[in-house]
Motif scaffolding. Structure first.
Motif, PDB file in Angstrom:
ATOM      1  N   ALA A 135       0.816  -1.222   0.000  1.00  0.00           N
ATOM      2  CA  ALA A 135       0.000   0.000   0.000  1.00  0.00           C
ATOM      3  C   ALA A 135       0.847   1.268   0.000  1.00  0.00           C
ATOM      4  CB  ALA A 135      -0.928   0.009   1.220  1.00  0.00           C
ATOM      5  N   ASP A 136       2.112   1.185   0.437  1.00  0.00           N
ATOM      6  CA  ASP A 136       2.945   2.382   0.554  1.00  0.00           C
ATOM      7  C   ASP A 136       3.982   2.520  -0.557  1.00  0.00           C
ATOM      8  OD1 ASP A 136       1.475   3.041   2.729  1.00  0.00           O
ATOM      9  OD2 ASP A 136       3.042   2.662   4.215  1.00  0.00           O
ATOM     10  N   MET A 137       4.012   1.576  -1.485  1.00  0.00           N
ATOM     11  CA  MET A 137       5.041   1.640  -2.537  1.00  0.00           C
ATOM     12  C   MET A 137       4.832   2.829  -3.480  1.00  0.00           C
ATOM     13  SD  MET A 137       7.312  -0.600  -1.897  1.00  0.00           S
ATOM     14  CE  MET A 137       8.253  -0.773  -3.416  1.00  0.00           C
ATOM     15  N   ASP A 138       3.567   3.194  -3.741  1.00  0.00           N
ATOM     16  CA  ASP A 138       3.303   4.368  -4.592  1.00  0.00           C
ATOM     17  C   ASP A 138       3.918   5.634  -3.995  1.00  0.00           C
ATOM     18  OD1 ASP A 138       1.812   2.860  -6.348  1.00  0.00           O
ATOM     19  OD2 ASP A 138      -0.125   3.745  -5.807  1.00  0.00           O
ATOM     20  N   LEU A 139       3.875   5.745  -2.657  1.00  0.00           N
ATOM     21  CA  LEU A 139       4.398   6.955  -1.997  1.00  0.00           C
ATOM     22  C   LEU A 139       5.889   7.120  -2.272  1.00  0.00           C
ATOM     23  CD1 LEU A 139       2.667   6.712   1.519  1.00  0.00           C
ATOM     24  CD2 LEU A 139       1.935   8.056  -0.460  1.00  0.00           C
ATOM     25  N   ILE A 140       6.617   5.993  -2.289  1.00  0.00           N
ATOM     26  CA  ILE A 140       8.066   6.054  -2.528  1.00  0.00           C
ATOM     27  C   ILE A 140       8.346   6.667  -3.898  1.00  0.00           C
ATOM     28  CG2 ILE A 140      10.152   4.658  -2.846  1.00  0.00           C
ATOM     29  CD1 ILE A 140       9.099   2.756  -0.737  1.00  0.00           C
ATOM     30  N   GLY A 141       7.517   6.317  -4.878  1.00  0.00           N
ATOM     31  CA  GLY A 141       7.693   6.861  -6.228  1.00  0.00           C
ATOM     32  C   GLY A 141       7.546   8.371  -6.291  1.00  0.00           C
ATOM     33  N   GLN A 142       6.993   8.980  -5.253  1.00  0.00           N
ATOM     34  CA  GLN A 142       6.806  10.438  -5.232  1.00  0.00           C
ATOM     35  C   GLN A 142       7.803  11.142  -4.324  1.00  0.00           C
ATOM     36  OE1 GLN A 142       5.304  11.953  -7.390  1.00  0.00           O
ATOM     37  NE2 GLN A 142       3.705  10.605  -8.178  1.00  0.00           N
ATOM     38  N   LEU A 143       8.845  10.447  -3.864  1.00  0.00           N
ATOM     39  CA  LEU A 143       9.815  11.080  -2.960  1.00  0.00           C
ATOM     40  C   LEU A 143      10.951  11.740  -3.732  1.00  0.00           C
ATOM     41  CD1 LEU A 143      10.108   8.328  -0.198  1.00  0.00           C
ATOM     42  CD2 LEU A 143       8.975  10.556   0.007  1.00  0.00           C
ATOM     43  N   GLN A 144      11.192  13.014  -3.418  1.00  0.00           N
ATOM     44  CA  GLN A 144      12.338  13.745  -3.967  1.00  0.00           C
ATOM     45  C   GLN A 144      13.585  13.438  -3.142  1.00  0.00           C
ATOM     46  OE1 GLN A 144      11.896  17.992  -4.338  1.00  0.00           O
ATOM     47  NE2 GLN A 144       9.904  17.829  -5.357  1.00  0.00           N
ATOM     48  N   PRO A 145      14.772  13.651  -3.739  1.00  0.00           N
ATOM     49  CA  PRO A 145      16.010  13.528  -2.969  1.00  0.00           C
ATOM     50  C   PRO A 145      15.977  14.420  -1.727  1.00  0.00           C
ATOM     51  CG  PRO A 145      16.511  13.892  -5.280  1.00  0.00           C
ATOM     52  CD  PRO A 145      15.035  14.037  -5.135  1.00  0.00           C
ATOM     53  N   HIS A 146      16.609  13.944  -0.654  1.00  0.00           N
ATOM     54  CA  HIS A 146      16.798  14.680   0.608  1.00  0.00           C
ATOM     55  C   HIS A 146      15.514  14.787   1.443  1.00  0.00           C
ATOM     56  CE1 HIS A 146      20.727  15.600  -0.973  1.00  0.00           C
ATOM     57  NE2 HIS A 146      20.188  16.232  -1.997  1.00  0.00           N
ATOM     58  N   GLN A 155      -5.058  -4.449   6.129  1.00  0.00           N
ATOM     59  CA  GLN A 155      -6.040  -3.368   6.251  1.00  0.00           C
ATOM     60  C   GLN A 155      -5.620  -2.161   5.388  1.00  0.00           C
ATOM     61  OE1 GLN A 155      -9.109  -3.404   7.840  1.00  0.00           O
ATOM     62  NE2 GLN A 155      -9.293  -1.513   6.646  1.00  0.00           N
ATOM     63  N   ALA A 156      -4.311  -1.867   5.382  1.00  0.00           N
ATOM     64  CA  ALA A 156      -3.811  -0.749   4.570  1.00  0.00           C
ATOM     65  C   ALA A 156      -4.052  -1.024   3.089  1.00  0.00           C
ATOM     66  CB  ALA A 156      -2.318  -0.533   4.832  1.00  0.00           C
ATOM     67  N   ARG A 157      -3.875  -2.273   2.680  1.00  0.00           N
ATOM     68  CA  ARG A 157      -4.123  -2.633   1.286  1.00  0.00           C
ATOM     69  C   ARG A 157      -5.610  -2.432   0.958  1.00  0.00           C
ATOM     70  NH1 ARG A 157      -3.333  -8.748  -0.788  1.00  0.00           N
ATOM     71  NH2 ARG A 157      -1.112  -8.329  -0.663  1.00  0.00           N
ATOM     72  N   ALA A 158      -6.481  -2.851   1.893  1.00  0.00           N
ATOM     73  CA  ALA A 158      -7.928  -2.681   1.676  1.00  0.00           C
ATOM     74  C   ALA A 158      -8.297  -1.199   1.612  1.00  0.00           C
ATOM     75  CB  ALA A 158      -8.707  -3.383   2.785  1.00  0.00           C
ATOM     76  N   ASP A 159      -7.673  -0.387   2.478  1.00  0.00           N
ATOM     77  CA  ASP A 159      -7.947   1.060   2.481  1.00  0.00           C
ATOM     78  C   ASP A 159      -7.532   1.691   1.153  1.00  0.00           C
ATOM     79  OD1 ASP A 159      -8.811   0.772   5.058  1.00  0.00           O
ATOM     80  OD2 ASP A 159      -6.997   1.641   5.986  1.00  0.00           O
ATOM     81  N   ARG A 160      -6.380   1.254   0.640  1.00  0.00           N
ATOM     82  CA  ARG A 160      -5.881   1.800  -0.621  1.00  0.00           C
ATOM     83  C   ARG A 160      -6.804   1.383  -1.770  1.00  0.00           C
ATOM     84  NH1 ARG A 160      -2.479  -0.504  -4.221  1.00  0.00           N
ATOM     85  NH2 ARG A 160      -1.223   0.839  -5.567  1.00  0.00           N
ATOM     86  N   ALA A 161      -7.273   0.139  -1.730  1.00  0.00           N
ATOM     87  CA  ALA A 161      -8.198  -0.329  -2.772  1.00  0.00           C
ATOM     88  C   ALA A 161      -9.501   0.468  -2.706  1.00  0.00           C
ATOM     89  CB  ALA A 161      -8.460  -1.821  -2.614  1.00  0.00           C
ATOM     90  N   ALA A 162      -9.929   0.805  -1.474  1.00  0.00           N
ATOM     91  CA  ALA A 162     -11.176   1.573  -1.315  1.00  0.00           C
ATOM     92  C   ALA A 162     -11.001   2.991  -1.861  1.00  0.00           C
ATOM     93  CB  ALA A 162     -11.576   1.621   0.159  1.00  0.00           C
ATOM     94  N   LEU A 163      -9.821   3.567  -1.657  1.00  0.00           N
ATOM     95  CA  LEU A 163      -9.549   4.907  -2.191  1.00  0.00           C
ATOM     96  C   LEU A 163      -9.605   4.886  -3.726  1.00  0.00           C
ATOM     97  CD1 LEU A 163      -8.759   7.777  -1.231  1.00  0.00           C
ATOM     98  CD2 LEU A 163      -6.369   7.109  -1.531  1.00  0.00           C
ATOM     99  N   MET A 164      -9.003   3.851  -4.317  1.00  0.00           N
ATOM    100  CA  MET A 164      -9.033   3.722  -5.785  1.00  0.00           C
ATOM    101  C   MET A 164     -10.471   3.502  -6.258  1.00  0.00           C
ATOM    102  SD  MET A 164      -6.880   3.916  -8.330  1.00  0.00           S
ATOM    103  CE  MET A 164      -7.887   4.374  -9.748  1.00  0.00           C
TER     104      MET A 164
END
Lengths: 80, 323
Positions: free
Chosen positions: B280-291, B306-315
């Motif tokens: 559920a948190d891998m997308d967030l890493i793709g949006q991280l800038q250096p530093h 539960q986090a996976r289910a929450d992310r699916a519900a958001l989508m």
């Protein structure tokens, strides 16, 4: 006379010299030609040249060597 | 119709949702680093969620359109310009033949997804158009886009401009960004002190971070439990007998700088893994800038599910909103 700003196009780590043994691209107070390389930004294992989109004199760096930059940060000011 | 690349940006690549099923052969899953942003961009222009678009990192490209279309830009916060006029992000935008799409300076986030009605129609390789540059697979001849490329676009009669996704339906990074982690098979290899400091310390994204892996530094080095290295393992205490590396696994070579493996990762090797960032948190890493600051948060399987289910519900909420 106006102040011109040269910005970093991308985030990363800023370098004022091409390598640790070499002099800076631009000395403090020096002149900058349009299109000249004013520094490097390191990101994703590569170094990207930052080029001056405006020329001028009395160069003043606003970012120290090896410091973090973000996209749009002013790296250098010149009088033009 | 085609997208004429005037300026390519930094390392702009064609991506879709990737090519799962070949990781055991060393071919990574690939695809968008922020999959929710990619799916959403496709929905905004009336495409299937798995259609191919562009992933631009840190800098936007400049693109001329050869026919009328609908375009959407999601993911990072970056000014979207059509013929120099600023437009809304996360919105289906009408664009006419001959007009140019370009970008201002990135503010928040790291990767923008640029999707056009009909989707980019380069040849799929192993079931995906995603670019895996190190393996020269997918995309345009297996590489990032270049000035002068003309990217083919599929036919579309579904493109509808005007749809938009409000901010409350998007994910936000927070500061420090919290990445939830389940301890893994090799958790016992580090001391209790190291187990605690890994989660207590603040880490920062290293500038080397890329599509293969996100490296972090700034926390305390990890101490290992002493042992005689087994046959087949390297001599460093962070070495193991070679094992499989899951997507999201965190290796710490030499115990100093954690690396979270991402979409273009290698599939195995000889470094121990402290644990795995939950899907559920891998997308967030793709949006991280250096530093940028990050902290790792220890969770168990129930929390991860539960986090996976929450992310699916958001989508699902985004799909409902755009239906």
């Amino acid at each position: 006379m106006t102040t011109k700003e040269i910005r970093s196009p991308l985030p990363g780590t800023f370098y004022r010299r091409p390598s640790p043994e070499e002099p800076p691209f631009i000395e403090d107070g020096g002149a900058v030609a349009e299109g000249a390389v004013v520094g490097l930004v390191e990101v994703m294992k590569t170094f990207h040249e930052v080029k001056a989109d405006a020329g001028g004199t009395n160069a003043r760096y606003l970012i120290e060597n090896e410091q973090p930059v973000t996209a749009g940060d002013v790296i250098l000011e010149v009088d033009g | 119709m085609a997208l004429k690349i005037i300026q390519p940006g930094l390392l702009t690549t064609i991506q879709d949702l990737g090519r799962p099923g070949y990781f055991h052969l060393g071919i990574p899953i690939g695809g968008a680093m922020d999959r929710m942003a990619m799916r959403t961009a496709n929905l905004l222009v009336g495409n299937d969620e798995g259609a191919a678009g562009l992933e631009a990192v840190f800098m936007g490209p400049e693109i001329e359109f050869t026919a009328d279309a609908v375009v959407a830009v999601t993911g990072a916060d970056i000014p979207v310009l059509i013929d120099g006029e600023e437009q809304a992000g996360w919105t289906g935008l009408p664009i006419k033949a001959g007009q140019r799409l370009s970008f201002g300076y990135l503010s928040e986030g790291a990767r923008a997804y640029i999707v056009v009605s009909g989707g980019i129609d380069t040849p799929p390789m192993l079931g995906s158009r995603s670019t895996y540059a190190i393996g020269a697979l997918g995309g345009v001849d297996g590489r990032a886009i270049q000035a002068g490329d003309e990217l083919p676009v599929g036919l579309s009669d579904t493109g509808k401009a005007g749809a938009s996704v409000p901010t409350q339906l998007r994910r936000h990074l927070g500061s420090p960004t919290e990445l939830r982690v389940m301890p893994g098979l090799y958790w016992h290899r580090i001391t209790e002190k190291a187990q605690n400091s890994f989660f207590a310390d603040e880490w920062k994204v290293a500038p080397e971070a890329d599509r293969m892996g996100y490296r972090f530094r700034g926390g305390q080095p990890l101490e290992f439990v002493e042992r005689q290295q087994p046959f087949g393992a390297g001599s460093d205490p962070s070495n193991i007998v070679d094992g499989c590396y899951p997507y999201g696994s965190i290796q710490v070579p030499g115990g100093t700088e954690p690396i979270v493996l991402h979409r273009d990762a290698v599939s195995g090797g000889g470094y121990f893994m402290i644990g795995t960032v939950i899907s559920a948190d891998m997308d967030l890493i793709g949006q991280l800038q250096p530093h940028k600051p990050v902290s790792f948060v220890k969770v168990d399987m129930a929390t991860a599910l539960q986090a996976r289910a929450d992310r699916a519900a958001l989508m699902a909420g985004i799909r409902d909103h755009l239906a």
